[in-house]
Design an enzyme around this catalytic site. Structure first.
Site, PDB file in Angstrom:
ATOM      1  N   LYS A   1     152.350 115.045  87.171  1.00  0.00           N
ATOM      2  CA  LYS A   1     151.137 114.134  87.057  1.00  0.00           C
ATOM      3  C   LYS A   1     151.289 112.676  86.674  1.00  0.00           C
ATOM      4  O   LYS A   1     152.343 112.629  85.840  1.00  0.00           O
ATOM      5  CB  LYS A   1     149.946 114.882  86.176  1.00  0.00           C
ATOM      6  CG  LYS A   1     149.453 116.303  86.554  1.00  0.00           C
ATOM      7  CD  LYS A   1     148.370 116.388  85.386  1.00  0.00           C
ATOM      8  CE  LYS A   1     147.883 117.865  85.624  1.00  0.00           C
ATOM      9  NZ  LYS A   1     147.005 117.750  87.040  1.00  0.00           N
TER      10      LYS A   1
ATOM     11  N   ARG B   1     145.776 128.739  89.932  1.00  0.00           N
ATOM     12  CA  ARG B   1     145.378 129.778  90.585  1.00  0.00           C
ATOM     13  C   ARG B   1     146.701 130.778  90.614  1.00  0.00           C
ATOM     14  O   ARG B   1     146.539 132.072  90.988  1.00  0.00           O
ATOM     15  CB  ARG B   1     145.282 129.177  92.158  1.00  0.00           C
ATOM     16  CG  ARG B   1     146.454 128.413  92.760  1.00  0.00           C
ATOM     17  CD  ARG B   1     146.076 127.523  93.796  1.00  0.00           C
ATOM     18  NE  ARG B   1     145.070 126.323  93.523  1.00  0.00           N
ATOM     19  CZ  ARG B   1     144.941 125.503  94.139  1.00  0.00           C
ATOM     20  NH1 ARG B   1     144.809 125.299  95.502  1.00  0.00           N
ATOM     21  NH2 ARG B   1     144.133 124.183  93.657  1.00  0.00           N
TER      22      ARG B   1
ATOM     23  N   ASP C   1     143.563 122.439  79.423  1.00  0.00           N
ATOM     24  CA  ASP C   1     143.899 123.550  80.763  1.00  0.00           C
ATOM     25  C   ASP C   1     143.811 124.903  80.214  1.00  0.00           C
ATOM     26  O   ASP C   1     143.829 125.581  81.113  1.00  0.00           O
ATOM     27  CB  ASP C   1     144.997 122.851  81.300  1.00  0.00           C
ATOM     28  CG  ASP C   1     144.871 123.184  82.875  1.00  0.00           C
ATOM     29  OD1 ASP C   1     143.728 123.356  83.220  1.00  0.00           O
ATOM     30  OD2 ASP C   1     145.848 123.104  83.544  1.00  0.00           O
TER      31      ASP C   1
ATOM     32  N   ASP D   1     149.304 121.095  81.053  1.00  0.00           N
ATOM     33  CA  ASP D   1     149.664 120.830  82.368  1.00  0.00           C
ATOM     34  C   ASP D   1     150.328 119.754  82.756  1.00  0.00           C
ATOM     35  O   ASP D   1     149.386 118.649  82.859  1.00  0.00           O
ATOM     36  CB  ASP D   1     148.202 121.424  83.316  1.00  0.00           C
ATOM     37  CG  ASP D   1     148.498 121.229  84.689  1.00  0.00           C
ATOM     38  OD1 ASP D   1     149.949 121.272  85.208  1.00  0.00           O
ATOM     39  OD2 ASP D   1     147.483 121.350  85.526  1.00  0.00           O
TER      40      ASP D   1
ATOM     41  N   ASP E   1     151.622 121.747  90.875  1.00  0.00           N
ATOM     42  CA  ASP E   1     150.577 121.335  90.055  1.00  0.00           C
ATOM     43  C   ASP E   1     149.346 122.394  90.359  1.00  0.00           C
ATOM     44  O   ASP E   1     148.444 122.161  89.368  1.00  0.00           O
ATOM     45  CB  ASP E   1     150.255 119.990  90.383  1.00  0.00           C
ATOM     46  CG  ASP E   1     149.325 119.286  89.052  1.00  0.00           C
ATOM     47  OD1 ASP E   1     149.241 120.085  88.198  1.00  0.00           O
ATOM     48  OD2 ASP E   1     148.754 118.252  89.180  1.00  0.00           O
TER      49      ASP E   1
ATOM     50  N   LYS F   1     142.273 131.292  82.426  1.00  0.00           N
ATOM     51  CA  LYS F   1     143.487 130.265  82.728  1.00  0.00           C
ATOM     52  C   LYS F   1     143.938 129.832  81.466  1.00  0.00           C
ATOM     53  O   LYS F   1     143.091 129.175  80.848  1.00  0.00           O
ATOM     54  CB  LYS F   1     143.065 129.227  83.633  1.00  0.00           C
ATOM     55  CG  LYS F   1     144.305 128.125  83.828  1.00  0.00           C
ATOM     56  CD  LYS F   1     143.825 127.092  84.971  1.00  0.00           C
ATOM     57  CE  LYS F   1     144.846 125.939  84.900  1.00  0.00           C
ATOM     58  NZ  LYS F   1     144.555 124.791  85.684  1.00  0.00           N
TER      59      LYS F   1
ATOM     60  N   GLU G   1     148.834 125.218  89.617  1.00  0.00           N
ATOM     61  CA  GLU G   1     149.375 126.523  88.907  1.00  0.00           C
ATOM     62  C   GLU G   1     148.395 127.449  88.395  1.00  0.00           C
ATOM     63  O   GLU G   1     148.847 128.402  88.021  1.00  0.00           O
ATOM     64  CB  GLU G   1     150.248 125.801  87.691  1.00  0.00           C
ATOM     65  CG  GLU G   1     149.541 125.373  86.483  1.00  0.00           C
ATOM     66  CD  GLU G   1     148.531 124.661  86.477  1.00  0.00           C
ATOM     67  OE1 GLU G   1     148.744 123.620  87.303  1.00  0.00           O
ATOM     68  OE2 GLU G   1     147.513 124.334  85.729  1.00  0.00           O
TER      69      GLU G   1
HETATM   70  N1  BES Z   1     144.484 121.659  85.658  1.00  0.00           N
HETATM   71  C1  BES Z   1     144.416 120.944  86.823  1.00  0.00           C
HETATM   72  C2  BES Z   1     143.182 120.670  87.191  1.00  0.00           C
HETATM   73  C3  BES Z   1     142.198 119.703  86.149  1.00  0.00           C
HETATM   74  C4  BES Z   1     141.968 118.435  86.852  1.00  0.00           C
HETATM   75  C5  BES Z   1     141.474 120.065  85.159  1.00  0.00           C
HETATM   76  C6  BES Z   1     141.083 117.504  85.793  1.00  0.00           C
HETATM   77  C7  BES Z   1     140.782 119.248  84.323  1.00  0.00           C
HETATM   78  C8  BES Z   1     140.539 118.022  84.820  1.00  0.00           C
HETATM   79  C9  BES Z   1     144.882 121.836  87.842  1.00  0.00           C
HETATM   80  O1  BES Z   1     145.984 122.547  87.385  1.00  0.00           O
HETATM   81  C10 BES Z   1     145.489 120.852  89.097  1.00  0.00           C
HETATM   82  O2  BES Z   1     146.448 120.033  88.619  1.00  0.00           O
HETATM   83  N2  BES Z   1     144.960 120.904  90.116  1.00  0.00           N
HETATM   84  C11 BES Z   1     145.109 120.057  91.155  1.00  0.00           C
HETATM   85  C12 BES Z   1     145.506 121.029  92.519  1.00  0.00           C
HETATM   86  C13 BES Z   1     145.978 120.201  93.772  1.00  0.00           C
HETATM   87  C14 BES Z   1     147.518 120.064  93.265  1.00  0.00           C
HETATM   88  C15 BES Z   1     145.815 121.250  94.931  1.00  0.00           C
HETATM   89  C16 BES Z   1     143.951 119.070  91.508  1.00  0.00           C
HETATM   90  O3  BES Z   1     142.915 119.290  90.941  1.00  0.00           O
HETATM   91  O4  BES Z   1     144.603 118.026  91.739  1.00  0.00           O
HETATM   92 ZN    ZN Z   2     146.041 122.922  85.623  1.00  0.00          ZN
HETATM   93 MN    MN Z   3     148.061 121.489  87.480  1.00  0.00          MN
END
Ligand code: BES
Ligand code: ZN
Ligand code: MN
Length: 537
Positions: free
Chosen positions: A325, A399, A336, A318, A395, A313, A397
């Site tokens: 966010k 996956r 990220d 992000d 968010d 990834k 993204e």
């Molecule tokens: N990049 C984030 C995940 C992340 C969180 C990385 C904290 C490093 C530290 C990812 O893209 C994300 O935002 N995931 C969301 C998914 C949700 C919207 C289903 C999450 O984990 O909140």
């Molecule tokens: Zn992310």
């Molecule tokens: Mn995200």
């Protein structure tokens, strides 16, 4: 080597794709001499605690009452510190201090003695390694990093480290070299007061009856791995204005040229042509062009199968997109792209170590931005595989880009897949900052990877992929949704990816909690950790 005046050497508008940082390379030499005879700025020895703590520990686990009945002196059993070396001269310099009762056995505490009598070294650094019985190469790696960080902060640039005899020589050399390189990295490139202190030369004092040639090879390989890990950390450390998808691709390309890998970089046109609707759905919202980076290692004489695919990834920032966010902590989302950087670093190490197997590294690099062009919640995207995805949360993204990355890897002929991604906040809730999450569809391959975790000194914990979780990603309008909600969030994300790995044996690493050190430790700075690279390689 002097650090170029980084802040001043780059015009404000030129982030240029040049390697703005360079590696803290460190010369490593093996020595088979008696430690006392080594002329060095500092000789480092590990002090282990040999106290018999076992019954104390048993008592405590049985009943609180037993603990209370024990006498004060029993509870506070004094550490029995002994140096992990057979060299009598070194032992005798430290003897009084170790016997003084003034020291705890706590790991990573240090004492620096100047002009040690009877040694040719200018200084003797003692580092506490904790309980002798539990001491492993996992601890040794960290002690080596601690030695580097303790000495370099004093302006010392070279030292000799005594390999502890209780750990097999090759395992010890690997841990010391890798640990020292990890310790030598500091992320403060853009500080005007950057001291740029680093260790230039490390001598490892290995046991006398080891196979010298084999140990030299081990040290060489460990250096490649440690330097590749720092290469990855350099990429992760850069802020998003200096590490766009284009710059990441340029850095990958430069690396590939250096080590003789084939590297192809594709832009938006190719992503659309390949019908990577999931990847493009993320990329479409950003003014920065995305990059699909494909690195190929194909050594002469490699069998047609297996072909390993390493998919990363590479979200260089992000924001969350339209599902934006909160501001608090958003600056961290520059990391990220850590999964992608890990795969680029792993390809570097693989190209230099030359295993006889074909490996393809794929990084899906993009920003995730809100804009008038951005995808919106409720949108439906068709992935390269043909599966339709309802975007519940923009968010989620990572996956999406990986869905197309994994499928593309299979199209390129990969028979086995590993992906690495800072994928979910939920994995941090589940495992904290200590273990990365591992998911695997194939038990045998998981076991092999787990063994690699042990050898590499990286902590990871397996999480499940039961079919029941599939319900969480059902959609009414499309084949699947991209967010399965809060509960089991790391698993839901993995279930989503499984839809694109399908029957191909696959391991998924969620490194959201482990790719960034929230605090500095005695053996490693705050900032990018380079997790997973060593296990992968
Ligand atoms: N990049 C984030 C995940 C992340 C969180 C990385 C904290 C490093 C530290 C990812 O893209 C994300 O935002 N995931 C969301 C998914 C949700 C919207 C289903 C999450 O984990 O909140
Ligand atoms: Zn992310
Ligand atoms: Mn995200």
């Amino acid at each position: 080597m002097a650090q170029p005046g980084l802040r001043n050497s780059l015009p404000a508008d030129d982030t240029g794709g040049l390697p703005v940082n360079f590696l803290p390379t460190m010369k490593t030499t093996l020595s088979f001499s008696t430690p006392a005879e080594i002329e060095t700025e500092a000789l480092v020895a590990i002090a282990l605690d040999h106290a018999e703590k076992d019954h104390a520990e048993k008592d405590q686990s049985v009943k609180g009452a037993t603990v209370n009945q024990r006498s004060e002196s029993e509870k506070k059993e004094k550490p029995q510190l002994k140096l992990a070396t057979s060299d009598g001269a070194v032992q005798s310099v430290a003897a009084d201090l170790l016997a003084s009762g003034e020291l705890t056995g706590r790991p990573f505490e240090t004492n620096l003695l100047h002009k040690p009598a009877g040694l040719k070294a200018k200084r003797l650094l003692l580092i506490r390694g904790g309980a002798a019985k539990k001491f492993t190469s996992y601890d040794l790696r960290r002690i080596a990093g601690t030695a580097v960080r303790t000495l370099k902060s004093r302006g010392i640039r070279s030292f000799a480290f005594i390999a502890p005899p209780s750990i097999p020589a090759e395992e010890a050399v690997r841990a010391i070299v890798e640990g020292a390189l990890v310790g030598n990295f500091d992320p403060d490139y853009y500080r005007s007061d950057r001291k740029n202190q680093k260790i230039d030369a490390l001598t490892i004092v290995a046991g006398g009856n080891a196979d010298h040639a084999a140990l030299e090879k081990t040290a060489q390989d460990a250096r490649i791995i440690g330097e590749s890990q720092n290469f990855t950390r350099d990429l992760v450390n850069e802020p998003s204005n200096r590490m766009t998808p284009t710059i990441l691709a340029d850095r990958a390309r430069t690396m590939c040229e250096e080590v003789g890998l084939k590297c192809e970089v594709y832009g938006a046109d190719k992503i659309k042509e390949l019908k990577m609707g999931a990847f493009w759905g993320v990329a479409q919202g950003s003014d920065e062009p995305p990059a699909l980076i494909v690195m190929t290692y194909e050594p002469a004489g490699a069998p047609a199968k297996p072909v390993l695919g390493l998919v990363g990834k590479g979200i260089t920032f992000d924001t969350g997109g339209i599902s934006i966010k909160p501001a608090d902590g958003m600056e961290k989302m520059k990391y990220d792209m850590a999964g992608g950087a890990t795969m680029i670093g792993a390809m570097r190490a693989i190209a230099m170590l030359k295993p006889k197997v074909k490996v393809i590294g794929i990084v899906c690099a993009s920003e995730n931005m809100p804009s008038g062009k951005a995808q919106k919640p409720g949108d439906v995207q068709i992935a390269m595989s043909g599966k339709s995805i309802e975007i519940i949360n923009t968010d989620a993204e990572g996956r999406l880009v990986l869905a197309d990355g994994l499928f593309y890897a299979r199209q390129l002929g990969c028979t086995h897949l590993v992906d690495a991604a800072t994928l979910t906040g939920a994995v941090v809730v589940a495992l904290g900052y200590t273990n990365a999450g591992v998911f695997a569809t194939d038990d045998a391959i998981y076991e092999r990877f787990h063994k690699a975790n042990g050898e590499a000194g990286e902590k990871m914990w397996r999480l499940p992929l039961d079919d029941e979780y599939k319900d969480n990603i059902k959609s009414t309008i499309a084949d699947i949704v991209n967010s399965g909600g809060r509960w089991g969030g790391a698993i839901n994300a993995a279930m989503f990816l499984r839809e694109f790995a399908e029957e191909t044996p696959w391991i998924h690493l969620d490194i959201a909690g482990t790719a960034w050190m929230e605090e500095q430790k005695p053996w490693i700075s705050k900032g990018p950790s380079g997790i997973a690279l060593r296990s992968l390689v």
